[in-house]
Write a protein that holds these residues in place. Structure first.
Motif, short mmCIF file in Angstrom:
data_model
loop_
_atom_site.label_atom_id
_atom_site.label_comp_id
_atom_site.label_asym_id
_atom_site.label_seq_id
_atom_site.Cartn_x
_atom_site.Cartn_y
_atom_site.Cartn_z
N ASP A 568 44.64 33.39 33.57
CA ASP A 568 43.49 32.48 33.53
C ASP A 568 43.31 31.76 34.85
O ASP A 568 42.18 31.55 35.33
CB ASP A 568 43.67 31.45 32.40
CG ASP A 568 43.48 32.08 31.03
OD1 ASP A 568 42.87 33.17 30.97
OD2 ASP A 568 43.94 31.50 30.03
N PHE A 569 44.43 31.39 35.49
CA PHE A 569 44.34 30.70 36.77
C PHE A 569 43.72 31.61 37.84
O PHE A 569 42.86 31.19 38.61
CB PHE A 569 45.75 30.26 37.19
CG PHE A 569 45.80 29.61 38.54
CD1 PHE A 569 45.38 28.29 38.72
CD2 PHE A 569 46.23 30.32 39.66
CE1 PHE A 569 45.41 27.70 39.97
CE2 PHE A 569 46.26 29.73 40.91
CZ PHE A 569 45.85 28.41 41.07
N ILE A 570 44.16 32.86 37.85
CA ILE A 570 43.59 33.82 38.82
C ILE A 570 42.13 34.11 38.49
O ILE A 570 41.27 34.21 39.37
CB ILE A 570 44.43 35.11 38.83
CG1 ILE A 570 45.81 34.83 39.39
CG2 ILE A 570 43.74 36.20 39.64
CD1 ILE A 570 46.74 36.00 39.34
N LYS A 571 41.80 34.22 37.20
CA LYS A 571 40.44 34.54 36.77
C LYS A 571 39.46 33.44 37.14
O LYS A 571 38.31 33.69 37.54
CB LYS A 571 40.45 34.79 35.27
CG LYS A 571 39.15 35.35 34.70
CD LYS A 571 39.37 35.76 33.25
CE LYS A 571 38.08 36.30 32.65
NZ LYS A 571 37.05 35.29 32.51
N LYS A 572 39.91 32.19 37.01
CA LYS A 572 39.03 31.07 37.33
C LYS A 572 38.76 30.98 38.83
O LYS A 572 37.73 30.44 39.24
CB LYS A 572 39.66 29.76 36.85
CG LYS A 572 39.68 29.63 35.33
CD LYS A 572 40.39 28.36 34.93
CE LYS A 572 40.43 28.23 33.39
NZ LYS A 572 41.15 27.01 32.96
N SER A 573 39.71 31.50 39.63
CA SER A 573 39.53 31.40 41.08
C SER A 573 38.58 32.46 41.62
O SER A 573 38.25 32.44 42.80
CB SER A 573 40.89 31.54 41.78
OG SER A 573 41.43 32.83 41.57
N LYS A 574 38.15 33.38 40.78
CA LYS A 574 37.28 34.47 41.22
C LYS A 574 36.25 34.75 40.15
O LYS A 574 36.58 35.12 39.03
CB LYS A 574 38.12 35.72 41.50
CG LYS A 574 37.35 36.87 42.11
CD LYS A 574 36.95 36.56 43.55
CE LYS A 574 36.31 37.77 44.22
NZ LYS A 574 35.92 37.49 45.62
N THR A 575 34.98 34.59 40.47
CA THR A 575 33.91 34.85 39.51
C THR A 575 33.31 36.22 39.81
O THR A 575 32.87 36.49 40.94
CB THR A 575 32.82 33.78 39.60
OG1 THR A 575 33.41 32.50 39.36
CG2 THR A 575 31.74 34.04 38.57
N LEU A 576 33.30 37.08 38.77
CA LEU A 576 32.77 38.43 38.93
C LEU A 576 31.44 38.56 38.19
O LEU A 576 31.24 37.97 37.12
CB LEU A 576 33.77 39.46 38.39
CG LEU A 576 35.17 39.45 39.01
CD1 LEU A 576 36.04 40.51 38.35
CD2 LEU A 576 35.09 39.69 40.52
N GLU A 577 30.54 39.34 38.78
CA GLU A 577 29.23 39.54 38.15
C GLU A 577 29.34 40.43 36.92
O GLU A 577 28.68 40.19 35.91
CB GLU A 577 28.26 40.16 39.16
CG GLU A 577 27.95 39.24 40.34
CD GLU A 577 26.97 39.89 41.30
OE1 GLU A 577 26.56 41.04 41.04
OE2 GLU A 577 26.63 39.25 42.31
N ARG A 578 30.12 41.48 36.97
CA ARG A 578 30.23 42.42 35.87
C ARG A 578 31.71 42.74 35.61
O ARG A 578 32.52 42.75 36.54
CB ARG A 578 29.47 43.72 36.16
CG ARG A 578 27.98 43.51 36.42
CD ARG A 578 27.27 44.84 36.51
NE ARG A 578 27.33 45.54 35.22
CZ ARG A 578 26.87 46.79 35.04
NH1 ARG A 578 26.36 47.47 36.06
NH2 ARG A 578 26.93 47.35 33.84
N TYR A 579 32.00 43.04 34.39
CA TYR A 579 33.33 43.46 33.94
C TYR A 579 34.43 42.47 34.27
O TYR A 579 35.59 42.82 34.45
CB TYR A 579 33.71 44.82 34.55
CG TYR A 579 32.65 45.89 34.35
CD1 TYR A 579 32.20 46.22 33.08
CD2 TYR A 579 32.11 46.58 35.45
CE1 TYR A 579 31.22 47.20 32.90
CE2 TYR A 579 31.14 47.57 35.27
CZ TYR A 579 30.71 47.86 34.00
OH TYR A 579 29.75 48.83 33.82
N GLY A 580 34.08 41.21 34.34
CA GLY A 580 35.10 40.20 34.63
C GLY A 580 36.06 39.99 33.49
O GLY A 580 37.12 39.39 33.67
#
Length: 792
Positions: A568-580
């Motif tokens: 979750d920490f890594i995911k919050k630091s990077k916003t993806l347009e698709r398939y996040g």
């Protein structure tokens, strides 16, 4: 913040002391067990080792050569250099097989008597309660190897058996026992009461004499007390002190007997030569005396004139000198004849030769012959020392022959001169009455023969005395005495056991770690790969705890919660347009736990309230169905319509392929892989793959995709564009460090999207930073001490 593709530095190779120490500390049980075993062995050794006793003696080698000429020869370098060799030769004679064999036979060392205890057996050298008599010849007994056991059961009976495991037979004392080697009689000895030994077992062991002599030779130590010294130390260790003392004393006595016999042989050779000469001269003397009596009786001679006396005196001197020369010629011819035989025989000694050099060479020749004979007792004729001695003997023999020839020529010249001189004197005496001249001549011969006869009688007496008073070659400086037990020093043995107990596991661990090329924990992985984030470590678990449960507080559940939090920490630091929300789970090779991690990660996210779908994208070796079967009551069929059917048949709807399962109380949607297709790579390249991921990424909060190994097949790389994140697995104790070069390569080439590493199957002792998740573990996972403490 998630780190993008960068160059990955290799391991710097710095030594980590803490890590190296912890590799041994965490295996402390190995060290404890090893030390315990070694300490037990040390205790048993100290407890049951039969004590060993040592004995020693000192002897001094004596020089029996009394020839004055040797004092001059000893000043020469080649003679003084042989002193150390002489001592070494005598040591070899003392340790010779024949000499030790004589000791074994005299002390009956080939027959041993043992008292058997519960663990050990003790040799009884003296104070034996029984006599054992073998009714076979000594020659047969000397070659026999046998063993039998006896046990007194009463005053008159005992049990006998030839093997430990056989049933004993009962015999009476003094009864003949038939054995394979012959008759054996066992009788009570002296004042020993059998009741004292009743019920105790004894072993009688007979060993061939040659074998015992060989073992004794190996145990016996003989060495000079100091460099250049003629004092020799003898040292022997055995389990019986008196036995060692008797062996050393008997060995010294045997050595002296041999040397005395050697000196007697030399004296006997001289005496025999003198006896031959005495008999010959005695016969000549009798003939001369008889001729005087007959001549005086026939010619009535009673006095000799003064003139005749003077001439006779001169003639007598010349005749005596002439006779001395002839005797010397006889002696030289005898020596020459002895040398010409070709054998190495002793030359006669103490004959009073006129040439000191010749006497000195003859003495040296006799010494080397005796030295050669002694060396031959312990070595063969091809021994280098024997060959060297024979070469020296041949050289001396050659010099002796030359010297004898020179002396013979010289004496012949002197003989002719004396004969001429005597002829002149005799011509003058011829003017004296023939009768008087004849009488003087006969008297002269008598005087010469008589003086020579007396001289040889004196020498013969000396030779006879030397045979009876021959001195031994060794003087006992200190007779054999015991030095007590050889100290075994229990504390030293225990210290050695402690050292070995620590060394063995240390070496094993060191070698194992040295040859180990596997990844074992997070730290090992970070040493190899630097710039890829590590989500966490999954502990090694039991087979019945494969999938997490609802409200699970186990180490497995906590490890996946940590992985979820880090993700979750890594995911919050990077916003993806698709398939996040699409997460691929892959690894390098087969067997690293992709299906296991995919299901547990999905269960962890689903337990947090998220809607999660697990897709079995490994079409070649699907394992999701097998993992789910272990935790659900509902029948799970691997051949259920799944991903392969959906991709291969456009009529199959997505909803038909997704099934819901209640796994350990947690609801989870699963899209199984379906039947194994013949063309998995081609199926994954179809357009329906994009439709699938577009749809499920919209319908679910998280989509966990269980994919095929990245290095073995290309399936995962084909669909990697649909992954928002990739969880890349490394299995502790399974993944080789060399294989991670492939991981570095696909990371550098950005073939998988936003890679994150997970270390699976980590032993609790190998967790990074020493964490063991014990705070959240259930009481059943706590140690005994902790549980007891919690009840107080």
């Amino acid at each position: 913040m998630y780190m993008e593709n960068n160059n990955i530095p290799t391991n710097t190779g710095k030594f980590n002391l803490k890590k190296a120490v912890m590799a041994y500390v965490k295996r402390w049980k190995w060290f404890a067990l090893s030390v315990l075993v070694c300490a037990l062995l040390a205790f048993l050794k100290n407890r049951y080792t039969v004590p060993v006793y040592s004995a020693t003696a000192k002897i001094m080698l004596l020089d029996n050569n009394s020839n004055p000429g040797n004092a001059v020869l000893k000043d020469l370098s080649f003679v003084t250099g042989q002193e150390d060799n002489k001592v070494e030769d005598e040591i070899q004679v003392i340790k010779s097989r024949n000499l030790i064999k004589n000791v074994v036979e005299k002390l009956n060392l080939n027959i041993q008597f043992f008292s058997l205890g519960k663990v050990n057996e003790y040799e009884m050298y003296s104070g034996r309660p029984f006599d054992v008599q073998f009714l076979v010849s000594d020659s047969v007994l000397a070659r026999t190897s046998t063993m039998f056991y006896i046990k007194p059961i009463s005053e008159s009976h005992f049990e006998y058996k030839s093997h430990v495991d056989e049933d004993p037979k009962t015999y009476t004392f003094d009864e003949t026992i038939s054995t394979a080697m012959g008759g054996v009689v066992i009788s009570k000895k002296g004042d020993h009461e059998v009741n004292t030994y009743q019920g105790r077992a004894f072993k009688i062991k007979v060993t061939p004499v040659k074998t015992v002599a060989k073992l004794l030779k190996e145990k016996l130590s003989i060495f000079p007390a100091a460099k250049g010294s003629k004092v020799i130390d003898l040292f022997l260790e055995s389990e019986v002190e008196n036995k060692s003392i008797d062996i050393i004393n008997t060995l010294v006595n045997e050595y002296n007997l041999v040397t005395v016999e050697k000196n007697k042989l030399r004296a006997k050779a001289t005496a025999n030569f003198i006896n031959d000469r005495v008999e010959a001269i005695a016969s000549d003397l009798l003939d001369v005396e008889d001729s005087i009596v007959r001549y005086k009786s026939a010619n009535k001679i009673t006095d000799i004139s003064s003139k005749s006396g003077m001439l006779s005196s001169s003639s007598l001197n010349s005749e005596q000198q002439l006779q001395d020369i002839r005797i010397q010629l006889n002696m030289l011819n005898y020596m020459k004849k002895t040398l010409e035989t070709g054998a190495f025989d002793n030359l006669p000694a103490n004959l009073g030769g006129s040439d000191p050099a010749l006497v000195s060479l003859a003495s040296r020749y006799n010494e080397l012959i005796e030295q050669r004979r002694l060396v031959l007792k312990s070595a063969g004729e091809n021994n280098s020392v024997v060959i060297q001695l024979e070469q020296t003997l041949k050289a001396i023999k050659s010099n002796l022959s030359v010297s004898i020839d020179n002396n013979i020529n010289t004496l012949n010249i002197q003989l002719r001169g004396l004969q001429n001189q005597l002829s002149t004197i005799n011509s003058k005496i011829s003017s004296v009455p023939v009768q008087e001249s004849k009488l003087i001549s006969i008297s002269r011969k008598q005087s010469i023969k008589e003086s020579l006869y007396l001289y040889l009688l004196e020498k013969r007496e000396e030779a006879e005395i030397s045979q009876t008073t021959t001195m031994p070659s060794a003087k006992i400086v200190e007779p054999a005495y015991g030095l007590g037990t050889v100290q075994k020093r229990p504390m030293v043995i225990y210290a050695g056991a402690l050292f070995i107990g620590l060394l063995i596991p240390f070496l094993i661990i060191y070698v194992v770690d040295l040859l180990d090329t596997k990844i074992h924990n997070k730290e090992d992985l970070q040493d190899v790969i630097k710039n890829i984030p590590v989500l966490g470590e999954i502990p090694n678990i039991k087979e019945n705890q494969v999938l997490i449960k609802q409200n699970d507080r186990s180490l497995l559940s906590e490890s996946f919660r940590i992985i979820r939090t880090n993700f979750d920490f890594i995911k919050k630091s990077k916003t993806l347009e698709r398939y996040g929300n699409v997460v691929f789970v892959t690894s390098t090779i087969k067997g690293e736990g992709k299906s296991f991690v995919s299901l547990n990660a999905a269960l962890t996210l689903s337990h947090s309230g998220h809607r999660v779908l697990v897709i079995g994208a490994d079409l070649r070796n699907p394992q999701l169905a097998q993992q789910i079967k272990k935790s659900v009551d509902k029948k799970v069929d691997a051949k259920t319509i799944g991903l392969s059917e959906y991709l291969a048949d456009s009529s199959v709807l997505l909803g038909e392929t997704i099934n819901s399962y209640n796994i350990n109380g947690i609801k989870l949607d699963v899209l199984l892989s379906g039947r194994i297709p013949p063309n998995p790579a081609e199926l994954l390249m179809s357009d329906r793959v994009k439709t699938l991921f577009d749809t499920v990424s919209e319908q679910y909060d998280y989509v966990i995709v269980d994919t095929a190994p990245s290095m073995l097949v290309t399936d995962t790389l084909i669909i990697s564009e649909y992954a928002g994140y990739t969880m890349y697995l490394v299995r502790a104790g399974y993944t080789d460090k060399a294989v991670l070069n492939f991981t570095k390569e696909i990371y550098e080439q950005n073939k998988l999207q936003r890679m994150m590493l997970i270390v699976n199957d980590v032993k609790q002792s190998n967790f990074g930073y020493g964490a063991k998740y014990g705070y959240y573990a259930s009481d059943e996972n706590k140690g005994l001490f902790s549980r007891l403490k919690g009840t107080t």
